[in-house]
Motif scaffolding. Structure first.
Motif, PDB file in Angstrom:
ATOM      1  N   CYS A 214      -7.843  -7.311  18.165  1.00 28.90           N
ATOM      2  CA  CYS A 214      -6.747  -7.850  17.377  1.00 28.90           C
ATOM      3  C   CYS A 214      -5.426  -7.374  17.966  1.00 28.90           C
ATOM      4  N   SER A 215      -4.400  -8.195  17.899  1.00 25.14           N
ATOM      5  CA  SER A 215      -3.062  -7.786  18.307  1.00 25.14           C
ATOM      6  C   SER A 215      -2.459  -6.948  17.188  1.00 25.14           C
ATOM      7  N   VAL A 216      -2.224  -5.651  17.468  1.00 25.54           N
ATOM      8  CA  VAL A 216      -1.627  -4.784  16.464  1.00 25.54           C
ATOM      9  C   VAL A 216      -0.244  -5.293  16.084  1.00 25.54           C
ATOM     10  N   ASP A 217       0.520  -5.747  17.078  1.00 29.69           N
ATOM     11  CA  ASP A 217       1.858  -6.258  16.800  1.00 29.69           C
ATOM     12  C   ASP A 217       1.802  -7.473  15.879  1.00 29.69           C
ATOM     13  N   GLY A 218       0.834  -8.342  16.108  1.00 24.16           N
ATOM     14  CA  GLY A 218       0.702  -9.515  15.248  1.00 24.16           C
ATOM     15  C   GLY A 218       0.357  -9.130  13.830  1.00 24.16           C
ATOM     16  N   LEU A 219      -0.557  -8.178  13.678  1.00 25.87           N
ATOM     17  CA  LEU A 219      -0.928  -7.715  12.342  1.00 25.87           C
ATOM     18  C   LEU A 219       0.249  -7.055  11.655  1.00 25.87           C
ATOM     19  N   MET A 220       1.009  -6.240  12.405  1.00 21.91           N
ATOM     20  CA  MET A 220       2.152  -5.557  11.816  1.00 21.91           C
ATOM     21  C   MET A 220       3.250  -6.539  11.411  1.00 21.91           C
ATOM     22  N   ASP A 221       3.446  -7.592  12.215  1.00 19.28           N
ATOM     23  CA  ASP A 221       4.439  -8.595  11.844  1.00 19.28           C
ATOM     24  C   ASP A 221       4.053  -9.269  10.530  1.00 19.28           C
ATOM     25  N   SER A 222       2.770  -9.546  10.370  1.00 18.83           N
ATOM     26  CA  SER A 222       2.300 -10.156   9.134  1.00 18.83           C
ATOM     27  C   SER A 222       2.510  -9.227   7.947  1.00 18.83           C
TER      28      SER A 222
ATOM     29  N   ARG B 189      -1.056  -2.088   2.699  1.00 21.47           N
ATOM     30  CA  ARG B 189      -1.289  -0.796   3.350  1.00 21.47           C
ATOM     31  C   ARG B 189      -2.789  -0.505   3.418  1.00 21.47           C
ATOM     32  N   THR B 190      -3.498  -0.836   2.344  1.00 22.42           N
ATOM     33  CA  THR B 190      -4.943  -0.623   2.324  1.00 22.42           C
ATOM     34  C   THR B 190      -5.638  -1.476   3.376  1.00 22.42           C
ATOM     35  N   VAL B 191      -5.163  -2.711   3.536  1.00 19.75           N
ATOM     36  CA  VAL B 191      -5.727  -3.602   4.555  1.00 19.75           C
ATOM     37  C   VAL B 191      -5.619  -2.969   5.940  1.00 19.75           C
ATOM     38  N   LEU B 192      -4.429  -2.465   6.252  1.00 21.72           N
ATOM     39  CA  LEU B 192      -4.227  -1.853   7.569  1.00 21.72           C
ATOM     40  C   LEU B 192      -5.092  -0.614   7.735  1.00 21.72           C
ATOM     41  N   ARG B 193      -5.188   0.186   6.682  1.00 19.92           N
ATOM     42  CA  ARG B 193      -5.992   1.406   6.767  1.00 19.92           C
ATOM     43  C   ARG B 193      -7.469   1.085   6.959  1.00 19.92           C
ATOM     44  N   GLU B 194      -7.952   0.052   6.259  1.00 21.93           N
ATOM     45  CA  GLU B 194      -9.360  -0.325   6.396  1.00 21.93           C
ATOM     46  C   GLU B 194      -9.659  -0.931   7.764  1.00 21.93           C
TER      47      GLU B 194
ATOM     48  N   THR C 256      10.676   2.670  13.861  1.00 18.94           N
ATOM     49  CA  THR C 256      11.781   3.456  13.306  1.00 18.94           C
ATOM     50  C   THR C 256      12.002   3.213  11.822  1.00 18.94           C
ATOM     51  N   ASP C 257      11.394   2.190  11.268  1.00 21.11           N
ATOM     52  CA  ASP C 257      11.515   1.937   9.834  1.00 21.11           C
ATOM     53  C   ASP C 257      10.568   2.879   9.082  1.00 21.11           C
ATOM     54  N   PRO C 258      11.081   3.674   8.145  1.00 14.69           N
ATOM     55  CA  PRO C 258      10.222   4.653   7.453  1.00 14.69           C
ATOM     56  C   PRO C 258       9.004   4.044   6.772  1.00 14.69           C
ATOM     57  N   VAL C 259       9.175   2.888   6.128  1.00 13.24           N
ATOM     58  CA  VAL C 259       8.053   2.269   5.416  1.00 13.24           C
ATOM     59  C   VAL C 259       6.957   1.852   6.402  1.00 13.24           C
ATOM     60  N   MET C 260       7.354   1.202   7.478  1.00 12.57           N
ATOM     61  CA  MET C 260       6.370   0.759   8.459  1.00 12.57           C
ATOM     62  C   MET C 260       5.759   1.947   9.207  1.00 12.57           C
ATOM     63  N   ALA C 261       6.582   2.954   9.461  1.00 14.03           N
ATOM     64  CA  ALA C 261       6.062   4.158  10.126  1.00 14.03           C
ATOM     65  C   ALA C 261       4.986   4.811   9.267  1.00 14.03           C
ATOM     66  N   GLU C 262       5.198   4.840   7.953  1.00 12.98           N
ATOM     67  CA  GLU C 262       4.202   5.420   7.052  1.00 12.98           C
ATOM     68  C   GLU C 262       2.911   4.614   7.063  1.00 12.98           C
ATOM     69  N   HIS C 263       3.024   3.278   7.106  1.00 13.75           N
ATOM     70  CA  HIS C 263       1.839   2.421   7.163  1.00 13.75           C
ATOM     71  C   HIS C 263       1.046   2.677   8.443  1.00 13.75           C
ATOM     72  N   LEU C 264       1.753   2.723   9.556  1.00 11.82           N
ATOM     73  CA  LEU C 264       1.072   2.937  10.840  1.00 11.82           C
ATOM     74  C   LEU C 264       0.469   4.339  10.908  1.00 11.82           C
TER      75      LEU C 264
ATOM     76  N   VAL D 277      12.022   9.262   8.316  1.00 15.48           N
ATOM     77  CA  VAL D 277      10.767   8.953   9.009  1.00 15.48           C
ATOM     78  C   VAL D 277       9.834  10.157   8.967  1.00 15.48           C
ATOM     79  N   ARG D 278      10.408  11.358   9.096  1.00 16.47           N
ATOM     80  CA  ARG D 278       9.580  12.571   8.997  1.00 16.47           C
ATOM     81  C   ARG D 278       8.913  12.637   7.630  1.00 16.47           C
ATOM     82  N   ALA D 279       9.678  12.388   6.580  1.00 12.70           N
ATOM     83  CA  ALA D 279       9.133  12.437   5.220  1.00 12.70           C
ATOM     84  C   ALA D 279       8.049  11.387   5.039  1.00 12.70           C
ATOM     85  N   ALA D 280       8.286  10.183   5.570  1.00 16.57           N
ATOM     86  CA  ALA D 280       7.298   9.103   5.452  1.00 16.57           C
ATOM     87  C   ALA D 280       6.021   9.463   6.201  1.00 16.57           C
ATOM     88  N   THR D 281       6.176  10.078   7.361  1.00 14.80           N
ATOM     89  CA  THR D 281       5.015  10.479   8.161  1.00 14.80           C
ATOM     90  C   THR D 281       4.212  11.551   7.442  1.00 14.80           C
TER      91      THR D 281
END
Length: 330
Positions: A42-50, A67-72, A90-98, A130-134
């Motif tokens: 799977c393209s990680v970038d494509g999944l993240m864009d979605s 978030r659960t979808v990505l984790r699973e 660099t986005d805290p929300v997306m950084a936390e998901h990844l 970003v540190r806090a999100a991580t």
């Protein structure tokens, strides 16, 4: 077990919808049990864009589900792509998901080093948000043990938000991952509490820590905080010492009794009385009687403790409940 399997099936199906190129291996898991099939990654970038588009939704439940979808899906995603996406985000929300996805790879046995990559960024990232999100992505995981003491460093972070997130992680890990009965984790929590330079962090960790399985060394570390200049730290240390293992009770009892005689803050003294009661149960009654004249304002508090302990209840939670009941009686 059936519900968990069904849930994972649904999340993988949603992942397939978000990213049509999800590995054939994942599709095989959804379709039927049996040998895993090999297929395109799977393209990680494509999944993240979605997912990024999905996070614009007003539904918090839907955001959590994404978030659960990505984790699973994480164990099936290309490791290098996932790590690269996390490192440049660099986005805290997306950084936390990844970060949560990488942690899931370690927790599921797919990559033991993934969680360390997350911990490394938590230490080195320049953006405090970003540190806090991580740090949040490490919550309720094995990070307390598997990241080489990273929490001992993060409790000294320059950002108050990061320090508080670390304290919350430690508390929830002990309660929900280790159930308060895993000595290495509890000892690591004590070390982090002592290492903290923020009194609020130290007090928060110790005030929520089950100390029934800590080592003698950890007990000694907590005892050293009984003379801390911060009132809340002294109070939390006093309460924490009440629950130490049986072989450390004598030393803890001596420490709290000595401090009670010198302490001037009434709230700390109340915490010390509770610790004395917990360390001795009915055997603490004579000690409490001797302390009664030292602080007249706490004489009623001591009297209630003596009444409760004299009932000779054998469970600490029952003692606490009975004390609360007696204090509510007019």
């Amino acid at each position: 077990m059936r519900r968990t399997s069904s849930f994972r099936t649904r999340t993988l199906l949603l992942a397939l919808a978000l990213c049509p190129l999800l590995p054939t291996q994942a599709a095989a898991q959804v379709a039927a049990p049996g040998p895993a099939l090999q297929g395109e990654s799977c393209s990680v970038d494509g999944l993240m864009d979605s997912i990024r588009r999905g996070l614009e939704s007003n539904s918090e439940a839907y955001k959590k589900y994404l978030r659960t979808v990505l984790r699973e899906a994480a164990p099936t995603l290309p490791d290098n792509e996932l790590k690269a996406a996390f490192e440049r985000e660099t986005d805290p929300v997306m950084a936390e998901h990844l970060a949560a996805a990488l942690v899931a790879r370690t927790e599921r046995g797919a990559d033991p080093q993934a969680i360390k990559a997350v911990a490394k960024r938590a230490l080195e990232e320049s953006n405090p948000a970003v540190r806090a999100a991580t740090v949040r992505s490490l919550r309720r995981t094995s990070a307390l043990e598997s990241t080489d003491g990273v929490y001992e460093q993060l409790v000294r972070d320059a950002s108050p938000e990061v320090r508080q997130e670390v304290a919350t992680n430690i508390i929830e890990d002990i309660q929900h991952v280790y159930a308060g009965i895993h000595p290495p984790a509890s000892n690591a929590a004590v070390s982090a509490a002592v290492a903290a330079t923020d009194p609020k962090v130290t007090a928060k960790i110790l005030g929520n820590l089950d100390t029934q399985r800590i080592s003698a060394e950890s007990t000694g570390k907590i005892q050293s905080l009984l003379r801390d200049e911060d009132v809340e730290v002294r109070k939390a240390a006093a309460l924490a010492l009440g629950g130490v293992p049986a072989e450390q009770m004598a030393s803890a009892r001596q420490s709290v009794l000595a401090l009670y005689r010198d302490e001037r803050n009434i709230e700390v003294r109340k915490a010390l009385l509770q610790s004395i009661a917990q360390l001795g149960f009915i055997g603490a009654v004579p000690e409490l009687q001797r302390l009664r004249s030292l602080e007249p304002r706490l004489a009623p508090e001591i009297d209630v403790w003596i009444r409760v302990l004299s009932l000779d209840l054998q469970e600490w939670n029952l003692i606490l409940r009975e004390k609360q009941r007696l204090q509510q009686v007019p």
